[in-house]
Design a protein around this motif. Structure first.
Motif, PDB file in Angstrom:
ATOM      1  N   UNK A 149      11.912   0.272 -29.644  1.00  7.67           N
ATOM      2  CA  UNK A 149      11.598   1.604 -29.129  1.00  7.67           C
ATOM      3  C   UNK A 149      12.774   2.546 -29.252  1.00  7.67           C
ATOM      4  N   UNK A 150      13.986   2.033 -28.999  1.00  7.76           N
ATOM      5  CA  UNK A 150      15.191   2.855 -29.143  1.00  7.76           C
ATOM      6  C   UNK A 150      15.392   3.252 -30.604  1.00  7.76           C
ATOM      7  N   UNK A 151      15.160   2.296 -31.513  1.00  6.38           N
ATOM      8  CA  UNK A 151      15.299   2.595 -32.948  1.00  6.38           C
ATOM      9  C   UNK A 151      14.307   3.669 -33.377  1.00  6.38           C
ATOM     10  N   UNK A 152      13.084   3.569 -32.858  1.00  3.98           N
ATOM     11  CA  UNK A 152      12.059   4.555 -33.208  1.00  3.98           C
ATOM     12  C   UNK A 152      12.461   5.941 -32.718  1.00  3.98           C
ATOM     13  N   UNK A 153      13.042   5.994 -31.520  1.00  2.00           N
ATOM     14  CA  UNK A 153      13.449   7.280 -30.954  1.00  2.00           C
ATOM     15  C   UNK A 153      14.599   7.921 -31.687  1.00  2.00           C
ATOM     16  N   UNK A 210       0.813  -1.212   0.000  1.00  2.00           N
ATOM     17  CA  UNK A 210       0.000   0.000   0.000  1.00  2.00           C
ATOM     18  C   UNK A 210       0.850   1.267   0.000  1.00  2.00           C
ATOM     19  N   UNK A 211       0.489   2.196  -0.885  1.00  2.45           N
ATOM     20  CA  UNK A 211       1.090   3.527  -0.925  1.00  2.45           C
ATOM     21  C   UNK A 211       0.087   4.475  -0.251  1.00  2.45           C
ATOM     22  N   UNK A 212       0.157   4.540   1.053  1.00  2.00           N
ATOM     23  CA  UNK A 212      -0.871   5.225   1.840  1.00  2.00           C
ATOM     24  C   UNK A 212      -1.029   6.682   1.427  1.00  2.00           C
ATOM     25  N   UNK A 213      -2.272   7.027   1.070  1.00  2.00           N
ATOM     26  CA  UNK A 213      -2.615   8.414   0.776  1.00  2.00           C
ATOM     27  C   UNK A 213      -1.916   9.006  -0.424  1.00  2.00           C
ATOM     28  N   UNK A 214      -1.379   8.176  -1.316  1.00  2.00           N
ATOM     29  CA  UNK A 214      -0.623   8.724  -2.449  1.00  2.00           C
ATOM     30  C   UNK A 214      -1.501   9.619  -3.315  1.00  2.00           C
ATOM     31  N   UNK A 215      -0.961  10.750  -3.708  1.00  2.00           N
ATOM     32  CA  UNK A 215      -1.632  11.667  -4.626  1.00  2.00           C
ATOM     33  C   UNK A 215      -1.194  11.353  -6.055  1.00  2.00           C
ATOM     34  N   UNK A 216      -2.095  11.579  -6.996  1.00  2.00           N
ATOM     35  CA  UNK A 216      -1.721  11.398  -8.403  1.00  2.00           C
ATOM     36  C   UNK A 216      -0.605  12.349  -8.803  1.00  2.00           C
ATOM     37  N   UNK A 217      -0.467  13.462  -8.057  1.00  2.00           N
ATOM     38  CA  UNK A 217       0.604  14.416  -8.358  1.00  2.00           C
ATOM     39  C   UNK A 217       1.986  13.805  -8.136  1.00  2.00           C
ATOM     40  N   UNK A 218       2.032  12.710  -7.381  1.00  2.00           N
ATOM     41  CA  UNK A 218       3.313  12.060  -7.120  1.00  2.00           C
ATOM     42  C   UNK A 218       3.898  11.443  -8.378  1.00  2.00           C
ATOM     43  N   UNK A 219       3.040  10.978  -9.274  1.00  2.00           N
ATOM     44  CA  UNK A 219       3.540  10.236 -10.433  1.00  2.00           C
ATOM     45  C   UNK A 219       3.134  10.837 -11.779  1.00  2.00           C
ATOM     46  N   UNK A 220       2.328  11.865 -11.789  1.00  2.00           N
ATOM     47  CA  UNK A 220       1.821  12.384 -13.062  1.00  2.00           C
ATOM     48  C   UNK A 220       2.942  12.846 -13.983  1.00  2.00           C
ATOM     49  N   UNK A 221       2.795  12.511 -15.242  1.00  2.00           N
ATOM     50  CA  UNK A 221       3.743  12.941 -16.266  1.00  2.00           C
ATOM     51  C   UNK A 221       3.567  14.447 -16.490  1.00  2.00           C
ATOM     52  N   UNK A 267       8.928   6.538 -22.596  1.00  2.00           N
ATOM     53  CA  UNK A 267       8.603   7.541 -21.574  1.00  2.00           C
ATOM     54  C   UNK A 267       8.638   6.915 -20.177  1.00  2.00           C
ATOM     55  N   UNK A 268       8.120   5.698 -20.069  1.00  2.00           N
ATOM     56  CA  UNK A 268       8.110   5.018 -18.779  1.00  2.00           C
ATOM     57  C   UNK A 268       9.525   4.741 -18.286  1.00  2.00           C
ATOM     58  N   UNK A 269      10.382   4.237 -19.176  1.00  2.00           N
ATOM     59  CA  UNK A 269      11.749   3.901 -18.787  1.00  2.00           C
ATOM     60  C   UNK A 269      12.549   5.154 -18.420  1.00  2.00           C
ATOM     61  N   UNK A 270      12.275   6.250 -19.087  1.00  2.00           N
ATOM     62  CA  UNK A 270      12.938   7.510 -18.744  1.00  2.00           C
ATOM     63  C   UNK A 270      12.562   7.931 -17.331  1.00  2.00           C
ATOM     64  N   UNK A 271      11.302   7.744 -16.961  1.00  2.00           N
ATOM     65  CA  UNK A 271      10.836   8.063 -15.607  1.00  2.00           C
ATOM     66  C   UNK A 271      11.523   7.171 -14.576  1.00  2.00           C
ATOM     67  N   UNK A 272      11.605   5.880 -14.876  1.00  2.00           N
ATOM     68  CA  UNK A 272      12.267   4.942 -13.960  1.00  2.00           C
ATOM     69  C   UNK A 272      13.725   5.328 -13.770  1.00  2.00           C
ATOM     70  N   UNK A 273      14.418   5.624 -14.859  1.00  2.00           N
ATOM     71  CA  UNK A 273      15.845   5.965 -14.786  1.00  2.00           C
ATOM     72  C   UNK A 273      16.085   7.294 -14.080  1.00  2.00           C
ATOM     73  N   UNK A 274      15.061   8.149 -14.018  1.00  2.00           N
ATOM     74  CA  UNK A 274      15.218   9.445 -13.343  1.00  2.00           C
ATOM     75  C   UNK A 274      15.318   9.282 -11.823  1.00  2.00           C
ATOM     76  N   UNK A 275      14.897   8.121 -11.317  1.00  2.00           N
ATOM     77  CA  UNK A 275      14.921   7.878  -9.875  1.00  2.00           C
ATOM     78  C   UNK A 275      13.602   8.130  -9.181  1.00  2.00           C
ATOM     79  N   UNK A 276      12.632   8.712  -9.887  1.00  2.00           N
ATOM     80  CA  UNK A 276      11.349   9.032  -9.252  1.00  2.00           C
ATOM     81  C   UNK A 276      10.589   7.773  -8.842  1.00  2.00           C
TER      82      UNK A 276
END
Length: 323
Positions: A223-227, A8-19, A256-265
């Protein structure tokens, strides 16, 4: 199915993860005078009620005794995101592996039968978490209006909507929704705790094949080739191709997802460091320069639909006065 593990991520706001694109596009859309009023009025015309009645009549509502293995996964999603309510979950017959969250006052999730058949347990949970993320982010108001317009616009003239610039509003909502999808992918990953499961789910949706057949590593390289196609012509071609899509291309969403993961967020959030719902934030301020970008994109979207911003706003206000 194996029993899910709740973290459980208690009380998590969508602002925590929104792109940032979602945050900016939502703020820019809300800033269009009359847009919220038009969207709510569209939903008031009982289209949402009729849709819900249709599901009750022709689809299957899930629960502890109805597809309990799927319901168990859904309960885990709700618990992980610490959702404030319990939302109806339906399975409906459809040949495409997809799902949707709809409903302005009482959100519900509709999963296509092909999704239940095609996805493995982790992938299906990812789909359910993605749609629940839309509810937590309060995307469902605009999303429901978009689904109504996608159904009505191809029908031609609808007397109740006469005078409303449907094509312009539909185009703006499509532009917004493509950004909102990126946030929901993040929410799904916070539930499954494995970005590769989210990537695999997107691969299955793109291929229409079970994940045991396509190779995920090859899809990630794709995905890398497309980018790497970065010419001006490629960018223009992609923009034109996406104009009528509800969802961005799967390879872009994975990138986009992998970039978010690599950012540390991602690691920061699952480690317990995140914004909660009792902490107010200013979406426009947080979106920064991206807000100006989407404000300009919506202006261009209206122009591409044959309307100016001023003309669109005037038409919406005139339509509202007659309701």
């Amino acid at each position: 199915m194996t029993s899910p593990v709740t973290r459980r991520l208690a009380g998590i706001s969508s602002k925590a993860y929104e792109h940032p694109a979602d945050r900016a596009a939502t703020a820019a859309l809300k800033a269009i005078p009359g847009m919220d009023a038009v969207v709510r009025k569209l939903i008031e015309f009982r289209y949402e009620r009729a849709f819900r009645q249709g599901l009750m009549a022709a689809s299957v509502r899930l629960g502890p005794q109805q597809l309990p293995e799927v319901w168990s996964r859904y309960e885990n999603v709700l618990a992980t995101l610490d959702m404030p309510g319990l939302y109806d979950l339906y399975v409906t017959q459809a040949p495409i592996a997809n799902a949707a969250a709809v409903g302005s006052q009482h959100p519900m999730i509709v999963v296509n039968s092909q999704a239940v058949s095609l996805f493995d347990e982790g992938e299906l949970e990812t789909v359910l978490a993605h749609e629940t993320g839309h509810i937590l982010s309060e995307h469902v108001l605009y999303q429901t209006a978009l689904l109504i317009l996608l159904q009505l616009v191809p029908l031609g003239r609808v007397p109740a909507l006469a005078g409303l610039p449907l094509i312009a509003i539909r185009s703006a909502l499509l532009e917004w929704f493509r950004a909102a999808e990126l946030s929901a992918d993040r929410a799904a990953t916070l539930v499954n705790r494995d970005p590769l499961v989210t990537a695999r789910t997107l691969m299955v949706m793109a291929a229409g094949l079970p994940s045991s057949r396509p190779d995920l590593d090859s899809f990630l390289r794709q995905g890398q080739d497309y980018g790497e196609w970065s010419s001006g012509w490629d960018r223009l071609s992609r923009l034109l191709n996406e104009l009528n899509l509800t969802h961005s291309y799967a390879v872009r969403r994975v990138a986009e997802l992998m970039e978010w993961v690599h950012s540390g967020d991602y690691e920061r959030i699952i480690g317990g460091n995140y914004v909660t719902r009792d902490q107010e934030t200013d979406a426009k301020e947080e979106a920064g320069k991206a807000y100006d970008h989407y404000r300009e994109r919506f202006r261009k979207t209206f122009e591409d639909a044959g309307e100016s911003v001023d003309k669109t706003i005037t038409a919406m206000n005139e339509w509202l006065k007659r309701r």
